[in-house]
Design an enzyme around this catalytic site. Sequence first.
Site, mmCIF file in Angstrom:
data_model
loop_
_atom_site.group_PDB
_atom_site.id
_atom_site.type_symbol
_atom_site.label_atom_id
_atom_site.label_comp_id
_atom_site.label_asym_id
_atom_site.label_seq_id
_atom_site.Cartn_x
_atom_site.Cartn_y
_atom_site.Cartn_z
ATOM 1 N N TYR A 50 47.654 40.178 47.542
ATOM 2 C CA TYR A 50 47.352 39.016 46.695
ATOM 3 C C TYR A 50 47.143 37.790 47.574
ATOM 4 O O TYR A 50 47.926 37.546 48.488
ATOM 5 C CB TYR A 50 48.506 38.757 45.714
ATOM 6 C CG TYR A 50 48.219 37.664 44.719
ATOM 7 C CD1 TYR A 50 47.407 37.909 43.619
ATOM 8 C CD2 TYR A 50 48.740 36.398 44.880
ATOM 9 C CE1 TYR A 50 47.130 36.899 42.701
ATOM 10 C CE2 TYR A 50 48.478 35.383 43.968
ATOM 11 C CZ TYR A 50 47.668 35.647 42.888
ATOM 12 O OH TYR A 50 47.394 34.660 41.984
ATOM 13 N N PHE A 90 41.044 30.743 41.951
ATOM 14 C CA PHE A 90 40.477 31.306 43.174
ATOM 15 C C PHE A 90 41.522 32.264 43.712
ATOM 16 O O PHE A 90 42.506 31.862 44.306
ATOM 17 C CB PHE A 90 40.189 30.198 44.193
ATOM 18 C CG PHE A 90 39.571 30.707 45.462
ATOM 19 C CD1 PHE A 90 38.213 30.570 45.691
ATOM 20 C CD2 PHE A 90 40.340 31.342 46.425
ATOM 21 C CE1 PHE A 90 37.638 31.042 46.862
ATOM 22 C CE2 PHE A 90 39.769 31.817 47.596
ATOM 23 C CZ PHE A 90 38.418 31.669 47.816
ATOM 24 N N GLU A 91 41.329 33.538 43.448
ATOM 25 C CA GLU A 91 42.287 34.517 43.923
ATOM 26 C C GLU A 91 41.591 35.828 44.251
ATOM 27 O O GLU A 91 40.548 36.151 43.683
ATOM 28 C CB GLU A 91 43.397 34.770 42.905
ATOM 29 C CG GLU A 91 42.953 35.527 41.685
ATOM 30 C CD GLU A 91 44.060 35.750 40.665
ATOM 31 O OE1 GLU A 91 45.224 35.450 40.946
ATOM 32 O OE2 GLU A 91 43.738 36.235 39.577
ATOM 33 N N ILE A 92 42.177 36.542 45.172
ATOM 34 C CA ILE A 92 41.760 37.897 45.484
ATOM 35 C C ILE A 92 43.011 38.749 45.353
ATOM 36 O O ILE A 92 44.068 38.404 45.890
ATOM 37 C CB ILE A 92 41.197 38.038 46.910
ATOM 38 C CG1 ILE A 92 39.995 37.123 47.113
ATOM 39 C CG2 ILE A 92 40.811 39.490 47.184
ATOM 40 C CD1 ILE A 92 39.476 37.104 48.540
#
Length: 137
Positions: free
Chosen positions: A55, A112-114
């Site tokens: 994450y 904004f995340e991966i």
Amino acid sequence: SSTVRNMSRFFSGFFWKHPATINFDYIFRLDEGIKFWCKLNYDPFILMQQLNKKYAFSQLCNDAHRVTKGLFSHIQHFFNQNPSYVTQDNNLDLFTNPDGQSWNMKMVYNNFEISHRSVWESESYTKFFDYLDKLGG
């Protein structure tokens, strides 16, 4: 607002189940209008895979108490009832005051995340989400 609450609920509990994401191990979430202010000279998916990261997010922000009233006590209750879900490397210090028992009002703003889908599919996360969802979000 109910709009923000519904959006947050969708992105916290359901976006990774969307048919468009089902064939991907990593999911990159960007809100409409997001701009990169610097050149990205690497592939973030490859980097996360190489570093075994699950994450990533861009920022922590202070949230208004009126928006999140009672949230920290519910989180504490859940993890007190489910101590096996608390890992040693949990980064709790990012979200608590030095006493470790009170919330510093920091929130991950996840526009904004991966993330690796295993985060969302894990037993610990799904039970945690269901617990908060049953309490009203």
